[in-house]
Enzyme design. Structure first.
Site, PDB file in Angstrom:
ATOM      1  N   GLN A 193       0.835  -1.192   0.000  1.00 41.64           N
ATOM      2  CA  GLN A 193       0.000   0.000   0.000  1.00 41.64           C
ATOM      3  C   GLN A 193       0.874   1.247   0.000  1.00 41.64           C
ATOM      4  O   GLN A 193       1.317   1.683  -1.047  1.00 41.64           O
ATOM      5  CB  GLN A 193      -0.971  -0.016   1.177  1.00 41.64           C
ATOM      6  CG  GLN A 193      -2.116   0.965   1.012  1.00 41.64           C
ATOM      7  CD  GLN A 193      -3.336   0.596   1.850  1.00 41.64           C
ATOM      8  OE1 GLN A 193      -3.378  -0.436   2.501  1.00 41.64           O
ATOM      9  NE2 GLN A 193      -4.338   1.443   1.835  1.00 41.64           N
ATOM     10  N   ASP A 194       1.187   1.806   1.174  1.00 39.87           N
ATOM     11  CA  ASP A 194       2.159   2.900   1.168  1.00 39.87           C
ATOM     12  C   ASP A 194       3.371   2.504   2.001  1.00 39.87           C
ATOM     13  O   ASP A 194       3.328   1.506   2.719  1.00 39.87           O
ATOM     14  CB  ASP A 194       1.547   4.239   1.599  1.00 39.87           C
ATOM     15  CG  ASP A 194       0.993   4.246   3.008  1.00 39.87           C
ATOM     16  OD1 ASP A 194       0.871   3.159   3.620  1.00 39.87           O
ATOM     17  OD2 ASP A 194       0.675   5.336   3.506  1.00 39.87           O
ATOM     18  N   PRO A 195       4.474   3.244   1.887  1.00 37.99           N
ATOM     19  CA  PRO A 195       5.711   2.827   2.559  1.00 37.99           C
ATOM     20  C   PRO A 195       5.571   2.827   4.079  1.00 37.99           C
ATOM     21  O   PRO A 195       4.717   3.516   4.647  1.00 37.99           O
ATOM     22  CB  PRO A 195       6.725   3.886   2.109  1.00 37.99           C
ATOM     23  CG  PRO A 195       6.156   4.492   0.872  1.00 37.99           C
ATOM     24  CD  PRO A 195       4.672   4.444   1.055  1.00 37.99           C
ATOM     25  N   HIS A 218      -0.650   6.784   5.114  1.00 36.73           N
ATOM     26  CA  HIS A 218      -1.543   7.226   4.026  1.00 36.73           C
ATOM     27  C   HIS A 218      -1.533   8.742   3.807  1.00 36.73           C
ATOM     28  O   HIS A 218      -2.425   9.274   3.155  1.00 36.73           O
ATOM     29  CB  HIS A 218      -2.990   6.749   4.251  1.00 36.73           C
ATOM     30  CG  HIS A 218      -3.098   5.320   4.668  1.00 36.73           C
ATOM     31  ND1 HIS A 218      -2.517   4.289   3.973  1.00 36.73           N
ATOM     32  CD2 HIS A 218      -3.697   4.746   5.749  1.00 36.73           C
ATOM     33  CE1 HIS A 218      -2.759   3.141   4.594  1.00 36.73           C
ATOM     34  NE2 HIS A 218      -3.462   3.395   5.672  1.00 36.73           N
TER      35      HIS A 218
END
EC number: 3.2.2.27
Length: 222
Positions: free
Chosen positions: A60-62, A131
């Site tokens: 998804q995101d880092p 996010h």
């Protein structure tokens, strides 16, 4: 031989992409800490060339903690300890491969070098703010990446864990690629079907059936 530059090189000239980079630059310039470091943002593409991709693992995101993110989904650079989701991936590997040994680190670079594209759908994040860059436009870029793989390659394995990845990959052509879905390996959901999913062995079964060299999931200790 097609390279990422051939396939998505023109993305970098698009206004939406320039806008993403401008927002990241602005965040850093205002004193915010952004992960991963600028030089690491596109590491997934540097380590796994377009025509070498065998498996696409969507994140998804880092990671948003210090020294964790380095441009590869789920991966962390030593000496940072493997985060819980990655530990659960190792546990599933141990279930599927009895001789799998828990690595003493969380770097998945050896997977990337074998053809596993470790792709986050959003490529940057602000420290401590999950996010936080979700609306920067990265999703458009990574949609184009997945679309290029879907259209121009065949017999890829897409590992879609969790609803976000599954939604992202819903347009993948299942007649020419293998799409494996499961809950996310996060401690919040791993017990709802990630454990026991068998995806690592299923990936290699599919590759073998199509005469593609398998992934050695065992990571060397460092």
């Amino acid at each position: 031989m097609k390279t990422w530059k051939d396939v998505i090189g023109n993305e970098k000239t698009q206004p939406y992409f320039q806008h993403i980079l401008a927002q990241v630059h602005q965040a850093r310039a205002s004193g915010k800490v952004v992960y991963p470091p600028q030089a690491d943002i596109f590491n997934a593409f540097k380590l796994t060339e377009f025509d070498q991709v065998k498996v696409v693992l969507l994140g998804q995101d880092p990671y948003h903690g210090p020294n964790q993110a380095h441009g590869l989904a789920f991966s962390v650079k030593p000496p940072v300890a493997p985060p819980p989701s990655l530990m659960n991936m190792y546990k599933e590997l141990s279930n599927e491969y009895p001789d799998f040994h828990m690595p003493n680190h969380g770097s998945l670079e050896q997977w990337a070098q074998q053809g596993v594209l470790l792709l986050n759908t959003v490529l940057t994040v602000e420290r401590g703010q999950a996010h936080s860059h979700a609306d920067f436009g990265w999703e458009t870029f990574t949609d184009h990446v997945i679309h290029a793989l879907n259209e121009q390659r065949e017999h890829l394995v897409f590992l879609l864990w969790g609803s976000h990845a599954q939604k992202k990959g819903q347009f993948i052509d299942r007649s020419k690629h293998c799409v494996l879905t499961a809950p996310h390996p996060s401690p919040l959901s791993a017990h709802r079907g990630f454990f026991g999913c068998g995806h690592f062995t299923q990936t290699n079964d599919y590759l073998r059936r199509h005469h593609i060299s398998e992934i050695n999931w065992q990571l060397d200790n460092i």
